[in-house]
Design a protein around this motif. Structure first.
Motif, short mmCIF file in Angstrom:
data_model
loop_
_atom_site.label_atom_id
_atom_site.label_comp_id
_atom_site.label_asym_id
_atom_site.label_seq_id
_atom_site.Cartn_x
_atom_site.Cartn_y
_atom_site.Cartn_z
N ASN A 103 0.75 -1.09 0.08
CA ASN A 103 0.12 -0.06 -0.03
C ASN A 103 0.78 1.05 -0.14
O ASN A 103 1.33 1.76 1.12
N ARG A 120 -0.27 4.11 -1.02
CA ARG A 120 -1.26 5.34 -1.03
C ARG A 120 -1.10 5.96 0.28
O ARG A 120 -1.04 7.46 0.08
N VAL A 121 -0.93 5.32 1.42
CA VAL A 121 -0.81 5.88 2.60
C VAL A 121 0.28 6.87 2.84
O VAL A 121 0.56 7.49 3.44
N LEU A 122 1.49 6.64 1.79
CA LEU A 122 2.41 7.23 1.89
C LEU A 122 2.45 8.74 1.22
O LEU A 122 3.21 9.54 1.45
N GLN A 173 0.85 10.98 1.48
CA GLN A 173 0.58 12.40 2.28
C GLN A 173 2.22 12.76 2.99
O GLN A 173 2.34 14.11 3.35
N SER A 191 4.02 5.65 10.06
CA SER A 191 2.73 5.10 8.91
C SER A 191 2.91 3.55 9.28
O SER A 191 1.81 2.87 8.78
N ARG A 194 4.57 1.66 7.92
CA ARG A 194 4.72 0.82 6.42
C ARG A 194 6.29 0.69 6.08
O ARG A 194 6.68 1.27 4.99
#
Lengths: 258, 221
Positions: free
Chosen positions: B7, B9-11, B13, B185, B187
């Motif tokens: 994932n 996408r969470v990064l 930001q 995050s 991640r």
């Protein structure tokens, strides 16, 4: 007054010698030139002949200040080679070309020629380029002005090296066996250039083993053996009188195939 | 492995932070490259000089730097110097420390370039009337730097990789950013994957530029 006065110079090099008794190497000196004197005027072509190891090249290198002399003095155009401040002027007065061509590899032919006059004589780039073109034309390589050293044959490199030395407008050219590393064809290319220059009145001092050059172009011949001068004669005298009368010269000429 | 979905996408930001990190890394690398190049050149000349003192200083300098870890050198400058009353900004410390660290291998390759210049070139330029200094700046140095250029490039690639250690002194270059983002995050897999790719791009860029320059300046002796 002669242009180059060599006043009883002595030059020796440090060497190592094997001492049989002590079974080790010891320091020793090899004297190449011993109490050597000679004068050169600014005219014609003087050829230095003699077997290897007799100090012909060393003499040229001493005149140019590449070797320091142990004793005596050399006066070039009124300047002593012992005076470090005048060394640059002396080297301007006597251009030198070596056996191994050393065109600067990071510069093309044109820059090789213009580097020294622009830096040392303060010549403008435009004047230097103009003069370089004249000289390249003289050595027959005007088309190679953009070439690098590895795109040129040995003979071409040597012709460029001659042009580079002439860029400084020297009063004399010192030539140190400049054709020794070349094949006969290239040798004749280079010798033709030298012959041309001689006929234009460029004064030369050449160490060579090219007898054809000595016979055709030289006006004066010096024969050296074991660090001393055996004979100093005009070309005609050398190849007639001295050849018959001096055993050393006769045997040298016999070996060289003349 | 089973069940893990990538994932990225969470990064998104954090992309601004990443960009700042990239800029800082570039600053560190370019600054220290310049320092290491000139310092390396100076050291190489000292190593080749006739002066015994200069040779000694250069040798000790190179040997100490080559035989100690960069992290310790960095900490020495960052945490050690303030004890002597010398306070320097972390970025400046990083640039200087990395520059000094890389000066050692640069000295070695430039020295090998200097040693490859045959005596014939020295004599030819002397015979033209150049002084020793002019011979060095006009002939010897240009030739040896061209000869040393390829190994210098590989030193610069190394420098870029080593720059990641600078996160150790609170610098938010991309490694520092990655540490922070990974903590926020959770991640790390994605983040360090990105980091690997970014460093690959960095070093590839260095070699790409170097190859282009090399084509222009390369010489054959």
């Amino acid at each position: 007054m002669a242009m180059i006065e060599v006043k009883s110079i002595t030059k020796s090099f440090p060497v190592k010698k094997y001492d049989q008794a002590a079974k080790k190497y010891v320091k020793d000196t090899l004297t190449v030139l011993r109490d050597f004197s000679v004068n050169f005027d600014q005219e014609g072509v003087t050829v230095l002949l003699g077997p290897s190891g007799t100090g012909k090249s060393t003499l040229l290198r001493c005149i140019n200040g590449l070797e320091t002399i142990d004793k005596g003095d050399i006066i070039v155009d009124g300047m002593s080679v012992r005076d470090k401040h005048q060394l640059r002027k002396i080297r301007e007065t006597c251009g030198m070309v070596f056996q191994q061509t050393v065109l600067f590899p990071h510069l093309d032919v044109m820059d090789n020629l213009t580097l020294a006059p622009c830096t040392l004589l303060g010549m403008s780039k435009k004047d230097a380029v103009e003069r370089a073109k004249q000289l390249l034309d003289k050595v027959g390589l005007l088309s190679k002005e953009k070439a690098r050293h590895n795109e040129l044959s040995g003979g071409e490199q040597q012709r460029i090296a001659i042009a580079r030395a002439l860029m400084m407008n020297p009063k004399a050219l010192l030539l140190d066996e400049i054709t020794s590393a070349l094949d006969p064809e290239m040798t004749s290319e280079v010798l033709a250039i030298l012959e041309n220059l001689a006929s234009e009145g460029v004064c030369m001092l050449a160490v060579t083993h090219e007898m054809a050059f000595a016979q055709h172009v030289a006006s004066r011949i010096l024969f050296m053996d074991k660090g001393s001068l055996v004979c100093d004669a005009s070309k005609d005298d050398f190849f007639t009188i001295y050849r018959k009368e001096n055993e050393r010269i006769a045997s040298f000429l016999k070996f060289i195939g003349e | 492995m089973g069940g893990y979905t990538l994932n990225f996408r969470v990064l998104l930001q954090y992309s601004g932070l990443f960009l700042q990190g990239v800029v800082l890394t570039i600053k560190i690398c370019v600054g220290s490259m310049i320092i290491s190049f000139f310092l390396g050149m100076l050291l190489a000349v000292m190593r080749q000089s006739k002066s015994r003192v200069a040779r000694f200083v250069s040798t000790v300098w190179v040997e100490v730097l080559r035989n100690t870890p960069f992290l310790i050198q960095l900490f020495f400058f960052y945490y050690g110097l303030p004890q002597l009353g010398i306070y320097v900004d972390a970025l400046v410390v990083a640039i200087i420390a990395l520059g000094i660290n890389s000066s050692a291998p640069n000295c070695e390759v430039i020295r090998s370039g200097l040693m490859a210049v045959k005596t014939g070139y020295y004599e030819a330029s002397a015979a033209l009337g150049f002084s020793k200094f002019q011979t060095f700046t006009r002939v010897v140095l240009p030739i040896s730097l061209r000869l040393a250029f390829k190994p210098l490039t590989s030193n610069f690639v190394n420098l870029v990789l080593t720059s990641s250690v600078c996160y150790g002194i609170t610098l938010m270059e991309i490694m520092g950013v990655a540490k922070t983002v990974s903590a926020r995050s959770n991640r790390p897999f994605e983040i360090y994957l990105i980091l690997l790719v970014v460093y690959c791009i960095f070093t590839y860029l260095v070699s790409f530029v170097a190859k282009a320059i090399d084509r222009k300046i390369q010489i054959k002796l």
